[in-house]
Design an enzyme around this catalytic site. Sequence first.
Site, mmCIF file in Angstrom:
data_model
loop_
_atom_site.group_PDB
_atom_site.id
_atom_site.type_symbol
_atom_site.label_atom_id
_atom_site.label_comp_id
_atom_site.label_asym_id
_atom_site.label_seq_id
_atom_site.Cartn_x
_atom_site.Cartn_y
_atom_site.Cartn_z
ATOM 1 N N ASP A 6 -0.191 5.223 0.976
ATOM 2 C CA ASP A 6 -0.416 6.155 2.087
ATOM 3 C C ASP A 6 -0.508 5.431 3.421
ATOM 4 O OD1 ASP A 6 -1.200 8.984 0.787
ATOM 5 O OD2 ASP A 6 -2.018 7.373 -0.456
ATOM 6 N N ASP A 51 -1.927 -0.519 5.893
ATOM 7 C CA ASP A 51 -2.129 0.127 7.185
ATOM 8 C C ASP A 51 -3.593 0.347 7.573
ATOM 9 O OD1 ASP A 51 -2.386 2.270 5.126
ATOM 10 O OD2 ASP A 51 -2.666 3.524 6.907
ATOM 11 N N ASP A 98 0.855 -1.173 0.000
ATOM 12 C CA ASP A 98 0.000 0.000 0.000
ATOM 13 C C ASP A 98 0.902 1.238 0.000
ATOM 14 O OD1 ASP A 98 -2.369 1.602 0.384
ATOM 15 O OD2 ASP A 98 -1.825 1.744 2.501
#
Length: 246
Positions: free
Chosen positions: A18, A192, A16
């Site tokens: 961000d 996240d 991922d």
Amino acid sequence: MTLVEILYPSCALFLDFDGTMVDIAPQPNAVEVPRHLIGLLHELKDCLQGAVAVISGRPIAQLDAFLQPLQLAVAGVHGAERRDARGELHLLNTHPLNQVEAAARSLSFAHAGLLVENKRGSIALHYRQRPDLEELCLATMQAAVDTSPGLALMRGKMVVEAKPGGASKGRAIEDFLQEAPFAGRTPVFIGDDVTDEVGFSTVQGLGGIGVKVGEGPSVAWRRIADPATLRRELEAAVAARPTRNQ
């Protein structure tokens, strides 16, 4: 277990963006990419014989701009658009977003601090500057999605997003694993957010490992404190590569 132990040459690495590789910024366009990250990703791609892909909610064009001049295999808008390792673009069917966009923009006009982001096949309503409006944002977007066939509502960190119902990070990872150079490799997905949970479940169901960056409940089997720690662990994995057996 560290990434030095996890990232063998037989792995396929999915990352991922961000909150994972880079810190989350107050606004999506304010993200700062650490100077050494692009070189690190290039080294990882070399170590894994090309089997590195970015899996993000951002559009592919934004990811390319942040990571230029490097171009990786990438899935954007939660898998609604995907560029394979050969550079071929795969697009999922999209659905009308008129009602959702109208609802999101009406809310943003009425309340300062909200940001509406129009992507290909997706509308995101960011409320990072107005956390007090979380429930109102969620209810408004849910009502609009309920009357918009083919769309699904997804929550993230200070964002609620309407996307194509068939798009998910897990599906994008599965599609990559059907193609070279990812096919036949053990998948590792690092993310996240709640939007990454389906990716964790997917790779772990295939015998791989999910790695959660940051706090919060997760199905991932491994956890890393923050993006800076992740970058250090990736650097260590690259540095250890010549001494590991395949």
